[in-house]
Enzyme design. Structure first.
Site, PDB file in Angstrom:
ATOM      1  N   HIS A   1     108.034  43.159 112.377  1.00 14.50           N
ATOM      2  CA  HIS A   1     108.209  41.737 112.134  1.00 14.50           C
ATOM      3  C   HIS A   1     107.154  40.914 113.168  1.00 14.50           C
ATOM      4  CE1 HIS A   1     111.362  42.852 115.204  1.00 14.50           C
ATOM      5  NE2 HIS A   1     112.137  43.073 114.209  1.00 14.50           N
TER       6      HIS A   1
ATOM      7  N   HIS B   1     123.463  50.313 117.103  1.00 12.88           N
ATOM      8  CA  HIS B   1     122.905  48.885 117.340  1.00 12.88           C
ATOM      9  C   HIS B   1     122.832  48.760 115.590  1.00 12.88           C
ATOM     10  CE1 HIS B   1     120.162  45.810 117.866  1.00 12.88           C
ATOM     11  NE2 HIS B   1     118.746  46.605 117.611  1.00 12.88           N
TER      12      HIS B   1
ATOM     13  N   GLU C   1     120.884  46.692 114.135  1.00  9.35           N
ATOM     14  CA  GLU C   1     119.550  46.078 113.558  1.00  9.35           C
ATOM     15  C   GLU C   1     119.407  47.005 112.378  1.00  9.35           C
ATOM     16  OE1 GLU C   1     116.421  45.325 116.134  1.00  9.35           O
ATOM     17  OE2 GLU C   1     115.231  43.999 114.568  1.00  9.35           O
TER      18      GLU C   1
ATOM     19  N   ASP D   1     116.764  48.779 111.265  1.00 11.96           N
ATOM     20  CA  ASP D   1     116.039  49.926 111.405  1.00 11.96           C
ATOM     21  C   ASP D   1     117.046  51.107 111.915  1.00 11.96           C
ATOM     22  OD1 ASP D   1     116.175  48.581 113.724  1.00 11.96           O
ATOM     23  OD2 ASP D   1     114.387  49.411 114.695  1.00 11.96           O
TER      24      ASP D   1
ATOM     25  N   HIS E   1     118.647  45.305 122.953  1.00 13.55           N
ATOM     26  CA  HIS E   1     118.172  43.636 122.860  1.00 13.55           C
ATOM     27  C   HIS E   1     119.131  42.826 122.009  1.00 13.55           C
ATOM     28  CE1 HIS E   1     115.670  43.688 119.237  1.00 13.55           C
ATOM     29  NE2 HIS E   1     116.298  45.062 119.186  1.00 13.55           N
TER      30      HIS E   1
ATOM     31  N   ASP F   1     117.447  51.720 121.179  1.00 18.32           N
ATOM     32  CA  ASP F   1     115.988  50.928 121.542  1.00 18.32           C
ATOM     33  C   ASP F   1     115.415  51.275 122.809  1.00 18.32           C
ATOM     34  OD1 ASP F   1     115.579  49.957 118.874  1.00 18.32           O
ATOM     35  OD2 ASP F   1     116.587  48.167 119.250  1.00 18.32           O
TER      36      ASP F   1
ATOM     37  N   TYR G   1     106.372  48.497 124.016  1.00 18.39           N
ATOM     38  CA  TYR G   1     107.623  48.193 123.598  1.00 18.39           C
ATOM     39  C   TYR G   1     108.602  47.398 124.342  1.00 18.39           C
ATOM     40  CZ  TYR G   1     111.860  49.247 120.849  1.00 18.39           C
ATOM     41  OH  TYR G   1     113.003  49.054 120.142  1.00 18.39           O
TER      42      TYR G   1
ATOM     43  N   HIS H   1     113.372  55.296 118.922  1.00 17.76           N
ATOM     44  CA  HIS H   1     112.211  54.960 118.416  1.00 17.76           C
ATOM     45  C   HIS H   1     111.175  56.088 119.200  1.00 17.76           C
ATOM     46  CE1 HIS H   1     112.813  51.777 115.950  1.00 17.76           C
ATOM     47  NE2 HIS H   1     113.416  50.999 116.914  1.00 17.76           N
TER      48      HIS H   1
HETATM   49 FE1  FEO Z   1     116.723  46.681 117.724  1.00 20.34          FE
HETATM   50 FE2  FEO Z   1     115.010  49.430 117.025  1.00 20.34          FE
HETATM   51  O1  FEO Z   1     116.253  47.895 116.345  1.00 20.34           O
END
Ligand code: FEO
Length: 388
Positions: free
Chosen positions: A24, A78, A80, A82, A144, A163, A191, A222
């Site tokens: 994004h 989390h 999100e 991903d 986050h 994250d 990051y 990640h």
């Molecule tokens: Fe905030 Fe890697 O998702």
């Protein structure tokens, strides 16, 4: 596809996204990975899933070790997508699994995304025994998202950090020490700058919560797993989150007929002559995420735009919007630019720098038409006067 054993009976079962070039808007020139971890104990536990298009890769890696139907718990660190995007798919393959999520925001977020599933909410201090091992849940709100949490396993001294401490970095290797370290630390910095810079206070709170833990491995959500450089990445997060700055300068500009570019070159050179490394970013030619990575640790920031239709260049407006969102604190900044008539852009840039939390340390540098050699000398002297 195979699972990778990272500790006895603990496996990386994530997915590698080699081709992603934008997360994004964050330019991910080295791709990324969505890391999930499988713990084989009396209760079989999966920590996080992956982005939905990679769900088959996750399943295949899990199936290389056990029958996925045997999974008892899925920890969702989390919401999100991903990390949570493959939860509905996994629930089809793990009919007995319960989903562990933070209270109240993880539960609320997962329900909003995936509807009613068998959730178990956890809060700060809650633990879960999975047999020989215990999982401790530590909320890291706004690191986050409001729901973010990390999981610590004291018997293994592993922190599953989601994250936090991650990097957008696709690699065939799984560990920090298997990879080129300058690249790894650059991607970790990038990051932090682009995902977490706004949340320095929350990062400080998270570091405080982790302070007394014995951590031998940080299994991130990640990129690569930290096992040889745990102390370094914790120290860097300490520095980044407290806003420690170096004597470095960032010069960002756009230009129409090269006059603002001439000013940008003079400003860059002025810093360098004072022994302050300066980086010159034509905003059209550079990813905003790379520019913000440099700003994270730089003390000085100069932003230039010529005037077009009584405004700044849209490219600079976009940069300043991104900067304002990440809210770096306390950079010593100024605006500059050339104009044919009007010259509103320079004042507008200055206002946005103030709104982003910068300290204006030099009167805005306005240049009518084309700068002469004498104009550039005056600009150089003005810039050098603010270098301490
Ligand atoms: Fe905030 Fe890697 O998702």
């Amino acid at each position: 596809m195979q699972a990778v054993e990272i500790r006895k009976d603990i496996y990386w079962v994530g997915a590698i996204d080699w081709s992603m070039r934008s997360f994004h808007g964050y330019e991910t020139s080295r791709g990324s990975s969505y890391n999930a971890y499988l713990i084989l104990d009396e209760k079989i536990t999966l920590i996080d899933t992956v982005k939905e298009p990679f769900k088959e890769e996750l399943l295949e890696r899990i199936a290389s070790v056990i029958d996925p139907a045997k999974i008892d718990y899925i920890v969702s660190s989390h919401v999100e997508p991903d990390h949570s995007g493959a939860i509905p798919f996994m629930m089809q393959h793990c009919p007995n699994a319960k989903i562990i999520t933070s209270l109240p925001n993880g539960l609320k977020g997962l329900k909003a995304h995936y509807g009613e599933l068998p959730y178990i909410g956890v809060k700060a201090g809650d633990t879960l025994s999975i047999g020989q091992r215990t999982l401790q849940f530590i909320p890291t709100p706004m690191l986050h998202w409001p729901d973010s949490m990390v999981t610590y396993c004291p018997e293994e001294t592993i922190l599953f950090s989601n994250d936090a401490f991650g990097q957008h970095l696709a690699s065939g290797c799984r560990y920090d020490d298997d990879n080129d370290l300058p690249t790894l630390f650059f991607e970790a910095k990038k990051y932090y700058a682009n995902i977490l810079m706004l949340y320095g206070r929350q990062a400080q709170a998270a570091l405080k919560a982790l302070h007394d833990l014995d951590i031998s491995m940080i299994a991130t959500g990640h990129g690569l797993i930290w096992r040889s450089h745990v102390k370094e990445i914790l120290r860097l997060y300490q520095e980044w989150s407290t806003g420690k700055l170096e004597d470095r300068a960032v010069v960002v500009f756009d230009t129409m007929w090269h006059s603002t570019e001439m000013m940008a070159r003079a400003i860059t050179e002025a810093f360098q002559q004072k022994g302050i490394p300066a980086i010159f970013y034509d905003v059209k030619e550079n990813a905003l995420s790379d520019i913000l990575t440099e700003i994270l640790t730089s003390k000085y920031l100069a932003v230039g735009s010529p005037t077009i239709n009584n405004q700044m260049m849209p490219t600079i407006a976009s940069f300043l919007c991104y900067l304002k969102g990440l809210a770096p604190k306390g950079r010593k900044a100024f605006a500059f630019g050339s104009y044919g008539w009007g010259g509103q852009s320079i004042g507008l840039v200055e206002e946005e720098l103030k709104a982003a939390g910068c300290e204006i340390v030099l009167e805005k540098q306005r240049q009518a038409n084309v700068p002469s050699a004498e104009d550039l000398q005056k600009l150089t002297a003005a810039v050098q006067a603010i270098c301490k």
